[in-house]
Design an enzyme around this catalytic site. Structure first.
Site, PDB file in Angstrom:
ATOM      1  N   HIS A 313       0.854  -1.194   0.000  1.00  8.08           N
ATOM      2  CA  HIS A 313       0.000   0.000   0.000  1.00  8.08           C
ATOM      3  C   HIS A 313       0.881   1.233   0.000  1.00  8.08           C
ATOM      4  CE1 HIS A 313      -3.073   2.923   1.280  1.00  8.08           C
ATOM      5  NE2 HIS A 313      -3.960   2.040   0.844  1.00  8.08           N
ATOM      6  N   ASP A 371      -7.926  -3.969  -0.695  1.00  7.57           N
ATOM      7  CA  ASP A 371      -8.458  -4.138  -2.053  1.00  7.57           C
ATOM      8  C   ASP A 371      -8.404  -5.593  -2.505  1.00  7.57           C
ATOM      9  OD1 ASP A 371      -8.975  -1.341  -2.541  1.00  7.57           O
ATOM     10  OD2 ASP A 371      -6.819  -1.070  -2.658  1.00  7.57           O
TER      11      ASP A 371
END
Length: 437
Positions: A313, A371
């Site tokens: 991330h 995600d």
């Protein structure tokens, strides 16, 4: 006590000046440089605003190094475990968790505002049947100001509050209508006897020929729980691209519906809201568990364009705390809901297991992020892939309206005006067309 300052010196001119160092509750301090150009005749250059604080906010805090996410001071894991999405939305918008009475009034008002004006149905009919749902979301949300122009005095706190409530209430209705238009199904009105996530699922999937909520076709509590959890985890994430877009549009005094439509447009970008859709595209490309080692090797090769989507991330340098929370729910959903996509889900779990044991990913701290799991869950819940970003919109609207309310309440807020470094040609004279080569 003497305040901390930072001294900036321009060697070519010998000029220097001191600038105050601002400290928040948590996080790194920031140099307050609003007078930099006046004092020294220079600007700062920060592409992507990676080292620039654009505002002060008391809503959300992220510590990317330690995997911490706080909403109004509450750890995300505590809220995910104990709260409903609307309770979290109330917290973000108002600053504190509601009492039972306050939450009841909040939910009731959301239900009252969930209906769409009947004239909006004509707006949907104007879209081609295969229009992307996000295109419909941008257009319909932007049009809401035409229906509520009598309550758009942004200097009136009550007008601001009502606008925020309308936005939060109507987004699921608009989202479901966008989907149903794309498949040619009749629109379904919101119901006041259902809670937020149940209502959305009913508006998405119920049919006139068969009730979605009955003994045979009930809304599974596991689906509601998963959706509620995903909405909480996606409700806000500090000054990301779409939230910053909402704030920048808001700084001009634009109406809130136009500002949220701008945020939706920013979220539509594949680098922002489309990440979970990209995860499924990657799994399709990998094809089977037998190909995982080959694609892992491609991901490690700096010269190979292949990227392992859903791992690591930009903000979280250790682990994504939202992924830790949603991982268990993801596994529960995959065990409960049988699907034609079962090979895809088995592939996802095999990839997760492989990456978590691989020394390269462990060393680089490339753990699965939110995600990776959210796309798999939406797929299992029969949410179409082109609706994934729309689901993100429903959740993030809570954060957008909270930031909008916070910003508009600041008496000193100013219009956003980033600077630039001009790299074009120097001044030159106009040449008549007949003399140009």
């Amino acid at each position: 006590m003497e305040k901390d300052t930072v001294t900036i010196k321009v060697n070519s001119t010998g000029k220097q000046a001191d600038f105050p160092l601002l400290k928040g509750t948590h996080g790194n301090p920031a140099v307050e440089i609003s007078s930099l150009n006046k004092e020294l005749g220079i600007f700062t250059y920060d592409p992507g605003f990676m080292a620039t604080a654009s505002c002060k906010s008391s809503i959300t805090y992220i510590d990317g190094e330690n995997g911490i996410l706080l909403y109004r001071g509450y750890p995300i894991d505590q809220l995910a475990k104990n709260s409903s999405f609307l309770e979290v939305a109330y917290l973000l918008m108002n600053g504190d968790l509601p009492s039972r009475q306050e939450l009841g009034a909040f939910v009731n008002e959301i239900n009252q505002h969930a209906m769409l004006h009947e004239a909006l149905r004509g707006f949907f009919d104007g879209f081609h049947y295969d229009a992307h749902p996000m295109a419909m979301m941008v257009g319909v949300v932007g049009s809401l100001s035409a229906f509520y122009h009598s309550e758009l005095d942004m200097n009136d706190p009550e007008h601001r509050r009502i606008s925020a409530m309308r936005m939060l209430a109507k987004i699921p209705t608009i989202a479901a209508a966008s989907y149903r238009h794309s498949v040619g199904w009749p629109y379904v009105y919101p119901r006041q006897d259902l809670e937020y996530c149940e209502n959305f699922l009913n508006m998405m999937f119920s049919l006139p020929s068969q009730k979605y909520i009955d003994e045979a076709h009930y809304i599974d509590p596991a689906a509601v729980k998963a959706l509620n959890l995903l909405f909480i985890l996606h409700a806000d994430h500090e000054q990301n691209a779409s939230t910053s877009t909402v704030r920048l549009a808001s700084s001009t005094g634009a109406n809130p519906y136009a500002c949220i439509a701008a945020g939706i447009s920013a979220l539509w970008g594949p680098a922002h809201g489309g990440a979970n859709e990209a995860v499924l595209s990657m799994l399709d490309e990998i094809g089977s568990a037998d190909n995982i080692p080959k694609f892992i090797a491609k991901a490690k090769d700096k010269n190979d364009p292949f990227r392992l989507m859903g791992f690591g991330h930009r903000v979280y340098k250790n682990f994504d705390p939202r992924a830790t929370i949603i991982r268990e729910t993801c596994h529960e959903i995959l065990e409960k809901f049988s699907s034609d996509d079962e090979p895809l889900f088995e592939l996802a779990l095999a990839l997760e297991e492989y990456a978590l044991k691989d020394e390269y990913f462990i060393e680089k701290k490339l753990y699965p992020n939110v995600d990776f799991y959210s796309g798999i869950i939406y797929k299992a819940l029969k949410i179409p892939v082109d609706m994934f970003t729309v689901m993100f919109v429903i959740a993030r609207t809570a954060g957008w309206v909270s930031h909008w309310l916070e910003m508009m309440a600041e008496p000193t807020h100013r219009i956003g005006r980033p600077r630039q470094i001009y790299t074009g040609l120097s001044a030159r004279d106009y040449v008549e067309i007949a003399e140009r080569k």
